[in-house]
Design a protein around this motif. Structure first.
Motif, PDB file in Angstrom:
ATOM      1  N   ARG A  67       0.837  -1.199   0.000  1.00 40.93           N
ATOM      2  CA  ARG A  67       0.000   0.000   0.000  1.00 40.93           C
ATOM      3  C   ARG A  67       0.881   1.262   0.000  1.00 40.93           C
ATOM      4  NH1 ARG A  67      -5.364   0.520   2.577  1.00 40.93           N
ATOM      5  NH2 ARG A  67      -6.551  -1.340   2.014  1.00 40.93           N
ATOM      6  N   TYR A  68       1.866   1.253   0.868  1.00 46.40           N
ATOM      7  CA  TYR A  68       2.782   2.390   0.964  1.00 46.40           C
ATOM      8  C   TYR A  68       3.572   2.567  -0.321  1.00 46.40           C
ATOM      9  CZ  TYR A  68       6.929   5.012   2.533  1.00 46.40           C
ATOM     10  OH  TYR A  68       7.945   5.923   2.648  1.00 46.40           O
ATOM     11  N   HIS A  69       4.202   1.504  -0.792  1.00 49.04           N
ATOM     12  CA  HIS A  69       5.119   1.622  -1.930  1.00 49.04           C
ATOM     13  C   HIS A  69       4.392   1.847  -3.255  1.00 49.04           C
ATOM     14  CE1 HIS A  69       7.906  -0.235   1.041  1.00 49.04           C
ATOM     15  NE2 HIS A  69       8.718   0.651   0.491  1.00 49.04           N
ATOM     16  N   GLU A  70       3.188   1.347  -3.383  1.00 51.41           N
ATOM     17  CA  GLU A  70       2.433   1.620  -4.613  1.00 51.41           C
ATOM     18  C   GLU A  70       2.054   3.091  -4.706  1.00 51.41           C
ATOM     19  OE1 GLU A  70       0.460  -2.809  -5.364  1.00 51.41           O
ATOM     20  OE2 GLU A  70      -0.840  -1.072  -5.041  1.00 51.41           O
ATOM     21  N   VAL A  71       1.650   3.680  -3.584  1.00 51.29           N
ATOM     22  CA  VAL A  71       1.330   5.116  -3.589  1.00 51.29           C
ATOM     23  C   VAL A  71       2.596   5.937  -3.795  1.00 51.29           C
ATOM     24  CG1 VAL A  71       0.399   7.032  -2.229  1.00 51.29           C
ATOM     25  CG2 VAL A  71      -0.699   4.783  -2.131  1.00 51.29           C
ATOM     26  N   LEU A  72       3.675   5.551  -3.124  1.00 51.10           N
ATOM     27  CA  LEU A  72       4.946   6.273  -3.233  1.00 51.10           C
ATOM     28  C   LEU A  72       5.461   6.300  -4.669  1.00 51.10           C
ATOM     29  CD1 LEU A  72       7.533   7.521  -1.774  1.00 51.10           C
ATOM     30  CD2 LEU A  72       8.421   5.173  -1.824  1.00 51.10           C
ATOM     31  N   VAL A  73       5.385   5.167  -5.354  1.00 45.76           N
ATOM     32  CA  VAL A  73       6.014   5.030  -6.674  1.00 45.76           C
ATOM     33  C   VAL A  73       5.064   5.378  -7.819  1.00 45.76           C
ATOM     34  CG1 VAL A  73       7.070   3.397  -8.289  1.00 45.76           C
ATOM     35  CG2 VAL A  73       7.662   3.323  -5.843  1.00 45.76           C
ATOM     36  N   VAL A  88      15.945   7.538  -6.408  1.00 45.00           N
ATOM     37  CA  VAL A  88      15.331   7.095  -5.156  1.00 45.00           C
ATOM     38  C   VAL A  88      16.262   7.485  -4.016  1.00 45.00           C
ATOM     39  CG1 VAL A  88      14.416   5.148  -3.841  1.00 45.00           C
ATOM     40  CG2 VAL A  88      14.298   5.133  -6.351  1.00 45.00           C
ATOM     41  N   LEU A  89      15.773   8.314  -3.102  1.00 41.77           N
ATOM     42  CA  LEU A  89      16.544   8.722  -1.931  1.00 41.77           C
ATOM     43  C   LEU A  89      16.039   7.928  -0.732  1.00 41.77           C
ATOM     44  CD1 LEU A  89      16.583  12.594  -2.538  1.00 41.77           C
ATOM     45  CD2 LEU A  89      18.306  10.898  -3.183  1.00 41.77           C
ATOM     46  N   GLY A  90      16.893   7.097  -0.160  1.00 42.94           N
ATOM     47  CA  GLY A  90      16.460   6.135   0.856  1.00 42.94           C
ATOM     48  C   GLY A  90      16.074   4.839   0.156  1.00 42.94           C
ATOM     49  N   GLY A  91      15.156   4.101   0.757  1.00 40.68           N
ATOM     50  CA  GLY A  91      14.658   2.892   0.094  1.00 40.68           C
ATOM     51  C   GLY A  91      15.668   1.784  -0.032  1.00 40.68           C
ATOM     52  N   GLY A  92      16.597   1.689   0.935  1.00 41.43           N
ATOM     53  CA  GLY A  92      17.629   0.665   0.874  1.00 41.43           C
ATOM     54  C   GLY A  92      17.112  -0.755   0.961  1.00 41.43           C
ATOM     55  N   ASP A  93      15.843  -0.933   1.332  1.00 44.22           N
ATOM     56  CA  ASP A  93      15.261  -2.281   1.381  1.00 44.22           C
ATOM     57  C   ASP A  93      14.920  -2.812  -0.013  1.00 44.22           C
ATOM     58  OD1 ASP A  93      12.858  -0.889   0.732  1.00 44.22           O
ATOM     59  OD2 ASP A  93      12.466  -0.580   2.860  1.00 44.22           O
ATOM     60  N   GLY A  94      14.909  -1.939  -1.030  1.00 43.62           N
ATOM     61  CA  GLY A  94      14.664  -2.382  -2.400  1.00 43.62           C
ATOM     62  C   GLY A  94      13.204  -2.489  -2.785  1.00 43.62           C
ATOM     63  N   LEU A  95      12.278  -2.116  -1.901  1.00 44.06           N
ATOM     64  CA  LEU A  95      10.857  -2.298  -2.190  1.00 44.06           C
ATOM     65  C   LEU A  95      10.339  -1.267  -3.183  1.00 44.06           C
ATOM     66  CD1 LEU A  95       9.604  -3.253   1.375  1.00 44.06           C
ATOM     67  CD2 LEU A  95      10.237  -4.749  -0.522  1.00 44.06           C
ATOM     68  N   ALA A  96      10.867  -0.050  -3.129  1.00 40.53           N
ATOM     69  CA  ALA A  96      10.491   0.949  -4.133  1.00 40.53           C
ATOM     70  C   ALA A  96      11.038   0.543  -5.503  1.00 40.53           C
ATOM     71  CB  ALA A  96      11.014   2.324  -3.726  1.00 40.53           C
ATOM     72  N   LEU A  97      12.251  -0.015  -5.512  1.00 40.58           N
ATOM     73  CA  LEU A  97      12.833  -0.489  -6.777  1.00 40.58           C
ATOM     74  C   LEU A  97      11.970  -1.595  -7.385  1.00 40.58           C
ATOM     75  CD1 LEU A  97      16.647  -0.695  -5.891  1.00 40.58           C
ATOM     76  CD2 LEU A  97      15.469   1.100  -7.180  1.00 40.58           C
ATOM     77  N   ARG A  98      11.417  -2.442  -6.539  1.00 41.87           N
ATOM     78  CA  ARG A  98      10.548  -3.519  -7.035  1.00 41.87           C
ATOM     79  C   ARG A  98       9.385  -2.947  -7.842  1.00 41.87           C
ATOM     80  NH1 ARG A  98       7.223  -5.737  -2.382  1.00 41.87           N
ATOM     81  NH2 ARG A  98       6.111  -3.815  -2.908  1.00 41.87           N
ATOM     82  N   GLU A  99       8.771  -1.887  -7.344  1.00 46.53           N
ATOM     83  CA  GLU A  99       7.645  -1.269  -8.057  1.00 46.53           C
ATOM     84  C   GLU A  99       8.116  -0.578  -9.333  1.00 46.53           C
ATOM     85  OE1 GLU A  99       4.439  -1.699  -7.202  1.00 46.53           O
ATOM     86  OE2 GLU A  99       5.256  -3.048  -5.679  1.00 46.53           O
ATOM     87  N   LEU A 100       9.304   0.034  -9.288  1.00 49.26           N
ATOM     88  CA  LEU A 100       9.827   0.721 -10.473  1.00 49.26           C
ATOM     89  C   LEU A 100      10.150  -0.249 -11.603  1.00 49.26           C
ATOM     90  CD1 LEU A 100      12.208   3.344  -8.805  1.00 49.26           C
ATOM     91  CD2 LEU A 100      10.119   3.847 -10.100  1.00 49.26           C
ATOM     92  N   LYS A 118      11.862  -9.004  -4.670  1.00 52.12           N
ATOM     93  CA  LYS A 118      11.984  -9.720  -5.949  1.00 52.12           C
ATOM     94  C   LYS A 118      13.346  -9.468  -6.615  1.00 52.12           C
ATOM     95  CE  LYS A 118       6.987  -9.665  -6.733  1.00 52.12           C
ATOM     96  NZ  LYS A 118       6.802 -11.021  -6.178  1.00 52.12           N
ATOM     97  N   ASP A 119      14.401  -9.530  -5.789  1.00 52.56           N
ATOM     98  CA  ASP A 119      15.782  -9.346  -6.280  1.00 52.56           C
ATOM     99  C   ASP A 119      15.936  -8.060  -7.089  1.00 52.56           C
ATOM    100  OD1 ASP A 119      17.232 -11.590  -5.271  1.00 52.56           O
ATOM    101  OD2 ASP A 119      16.044 -12.856  -6.608  1.00 52.56           O
ATOM    102  N   ALA A 120      15.335  -6.988  -6.575  1.00 53.21           N
ATOM    103  CA  ALA A 120      15.324  -5.717  -7.309  1.00 53.21           C
ATOM    104  C   ALA A 120      16.721  -5.175  -7.571  1.00 53.21           C
ATOM    105  CB  ALA A 120      14.507  -4.679  -6.528  1.00 53.21           C
ATOM    106  N   PHE A 121      17.649  -5.449  -6.670  1.00 51.90           N
ATOM    107  CA  PHE A 121      19.001  -4.915  -6.830  1.00 51.90           C
ATOM    108  C   PHE A 121      19.778  -5.595  -7.961  1.00 51.90           C
ATOM    109  CE2 PHE A 121      18.085  -3.627  -2.432  1.00 51.90           C
ATOM    110  CZ  PHE A 121      18.474  -2.295  -2.473  1.00 51.90           C
ATOM    111  N   GLN A 122      19.282  -6.708  -8.448  1.00 49.21           N
ATOM    112  CA  GLN A 122      19.960  -7.412  -9.531  1.00 49.21           C
ATOM    113  C   GLN A 122      19.633  -6.831 -10.908  1.00 49.21           C
ATOM    114  OE1 GLN A 122      22.228  -9.520  -8.518  1.00 49.21           O
ATOM    115  NE2 GLN A 122      21.490  -9.156  -6.429  1.00 49.21           N
ATOM    116  N   ASP A 123      18.688  -5.902 -10.947  1.00 46.56           N
ATOM    117  CA  ASP A 123      18.320  -5.254 -12.201  1.00 46.56           C
ATOM    118  C   ASP A 123      19.505  -4.413 -12.704  1.00 46.56           C
ATOM    119  OD1 ASP A 123      17.211  -3.438 -14.164  1.00 46.56           O
ATOM    120  OD2 ASP A 123      15.230  -3.971 -13.396  1.00 46.56           O
ATOM    121  N   ASP A 124      19.883  -4.591 -13.954  1.00 49.11           N
ATOM    122  CA  ASP A 124      21.030  -3.876 -14.519  1.00 49.11           C
ATOM    123  C   ASP A 124      20.824  -2.370 -14.563  1.00 49.11           C
ATOM    124  OD1 ASP A 124      22.349  -6.261 -14.917  1.00 49.11           O
ATOM    125  OD2 ASP A 124      21.641  -6.493 -16.998  1.00 49.11           O
TER     126      ASP A 124
END
Length: 535
Positions: free
Chosen positions: A291-297, A312-324, A357-363
């Motif tokens: 809910r949070y990350h869908e509204v944020l992104v 992305v400033l912050g978001g070190g957990d990778g959850l915002a990247l997942r939505e992006l 979903k392994d967001a940090f592995q995205d090139d």
């Protein structure tokens, strides 16, 4: 014959004087070394109490200010009390060190217990009380050592200057040791026990060095050895027990716990609900974080004419990247997070990688571990979308990321027709804070729109959408797959009840004037602390 006898006697007297002088010099050096080492311990305890207060009570600047002030006040009281200590100076010093060892050694261990088992407010009272007491004992040390150095033949001027030099030099060393060794390597609880052991070892060394002056030497030696043994047990088992205390602060079992160079990182999990805490503050629950990350992104992505470059400033957990990652048109995602350990955990921890979903592995992802404010000052890139996913402004370091100066930097990095989305705490629990953030963003010559969403683990949570031109949410289209957010839901998020709208009134019904938060006048911290005190 008489001449030879006289010469021999005179030589004996001279040799005797030299031996006495040499012995006194060795004793004075022992005192100077002792003063330097206990000063190292003193400054470590001083900053340790500030760090513990910052972690458990929040607002780091406030806690460091209070603990350092109380510690220095205690030292002043101790220095005054030391005037009454005129006899048995060595024994007095030894027992002061024993007392510091026991009180300061168990300080953070007991503090965690008080926080876990006693009512709110008792942890602050205990921390401030123990800070004052340990500061008082520390204040007695130096005058006693100066007096002892003077007693064995060193002039008052020299003894005072040398002991104070050892004290001040030790203070610098102690501060550096705490920052670069003790806190990152041993944590708060174990550090207290280790430094306390040093205090007691110094006491035992001085006791043995001056044992000829002490009739009841064995009794005090045995007492010191017993105290030393207890503190060693504290090093071995104290942290494990304190961890049990800390577990009580969290609803669910702790599955990961690390003290990084910047913060305490804790993951808990119970019945599939994964939660991340930074310095005790909840960052997300896997049950409802979408809910949070869908509204944020997706809100800024739907209102930006282009989506090529995202910051992305912050978001070190990778959850915002997942939505992006749901947007094929995104060419680059630059994530700036201060703590490299948080992004490393986001990349490698199985629980987090399953969620993001392994967001940090995205090139397309680039990770930069630095302060967001400093990054924006140096970076020259323009971005289509900027996501500000930072912790709430509960201390000075975070407050600067909610200031006019910071939002001006954001504006200068935003492409025309681009969008900025800022998490802005709860408009229900911290109404004045939320609308003050909105006013500060507008002061940076940005147009804003306001949204809030119900997140069960957080409560009602607010966001500020900002653009260089008027915000048009009516035409926003959520074009990717989501679990919660739809076009219709998005429109509804902009409606605020009368009790939490920007017409804020005090208890007497008078309208409250909102301030622009700046680096020079950081008004947000006090408002934030006041707002969340009841929750």
């Amino acid at each position: 014959m008489q001449g030879k006898l006289y010469t021999t006697t005179k030589r004996s007297f001279i040799q005797g004087d030299l031996l006495v002088t040499d012995l006194n010099m060795k004793k004075s050096k022992a005192i100077y070394w002792a003063s330097g080492i206990v000063s190292i311990c003193g400054i470590i305890f001083e900053v340790l109490f500030g760090a513990a207060g910052s972690y458990l009570l929040g607002d780091g600047v406030k806690q460091y200010t209070l603990t350092i002030s109380l510690f220095l006040t205690g030292m002043g009281i101790g220095a005054s009390v030391s005037e009454k200590v005129t006899k048995n100076l060595i024994l007095s010093f030894v027992w002061i060190e024993y007392s510091i060892g026991m009180l300061a050694g168990f300080s953070t261990f007991v503090l965690f217990g008080v926080t876990a088992f006693l009512s709110s407010g008792m942890d602050a009272f205990f921390l401030y009380f123990i800070t004052l007491v340990v500061g008082g004992l520390t204040g007695v040390e130096l005058p006693i050592l100066i007096r002892k150095a003077n007693e064995i033949g060193v002039t008052v001027q020299k003894s005072t200057a040398r002991v104070l030099f050892s004290d001040y030099a030790g203070g610098l060393i102690g501060g550096l040791l705490f920052v670069y060794l003790f806190r990152p390597q041993f944590g708060l609880v174990k550090t207290a026990f280790i430094v306390a052991i040093i205090n007691v070892v110094i006491a035992l060394w001085i006791l043995i060095y001056f044992k000829k002056e002490i009739i009841t030497f064995k009794r005090h030696l045995i007492a010191g050895i017993i105290i030393l043994f207890v503190l060693v047990l504290g090093v071995l088992f104290g942290e494990k027990t304190a961890f049990m205390f800390e577990q009580k602060l969290y609803k669910d079992p702790i599955i990961y716990n690390e003290q990084t160079d910047y913060q305490q990182v804790i993951l808990t999990k119970e019945q599939g609900d994964l939660r991340l805490f930074l310095d005790g503050q909840l960052q997300f629950s896997s049950e409802d974080e979408y809910r949070y990350h869908e509204v944020l992104v997706h809100t800024p992505m739907a209102t930006s004419s282009s989506k090529n470059k995202v910051l992305v400033l912050g978001g070190g957990d990778g959850l915002a990247l997942r939505e992006l990652q749901k947007y094929d048109e995104v060419e680059s995602m630059t994530l700036v997070d201060l703590d490299p350990r948080v992004t490393e955990i986001g990349k490698t921890n199985h629980e987090l990688t399953s969620l993001n979903k392994d967001a940090f592995q995205d090139d397309r992802v680039e990770i930069i571990n630095t302060d967001a404010f400093q990054f924006l000052k140096k970076d020259q890139t323009l971005y289509d979308v900027i996501l500000v996913d930072l912790p709430d402004p509960n201390n000075e370091s975070l407050n600067k990321l909610y200031t006019l100066e910071f939002y001006q930097l954001l504006r200068n990095h935003l492409r025309p027709s681009g969008s900025i989305m800022i998490q802005a705490t709860s408009p229900t629990f911290a109404t004045e804070v939320y609308w003050s953030i909105d006013k500060t963003v507008q002061a940076a010559n940005l147009y804003t729109d306001n949204l809030h969403v119900d997140i069960p683990s957080f409560g009602d949570w607010g966001f500020v959408l900002a653009k260089r031109e008027e915000v048009q949410l009516d035409n926003a289209d959520i074009s990717v797959d989501t679990k919660f957010l739809t076009n219709e839901v998005l429109q509804g998020l902009t409606t605020f009840g009368k009790d939490i709208d920007q017409e804020i009134t005090d208890d007497k019904g008078n309208e409250v004037a909102l301030d622009v938060n700046t680096l020079i006048r950081p008004s947000l911290i006090e408002k934030y602390e006041k707002a969340w005190r009841s929750y």
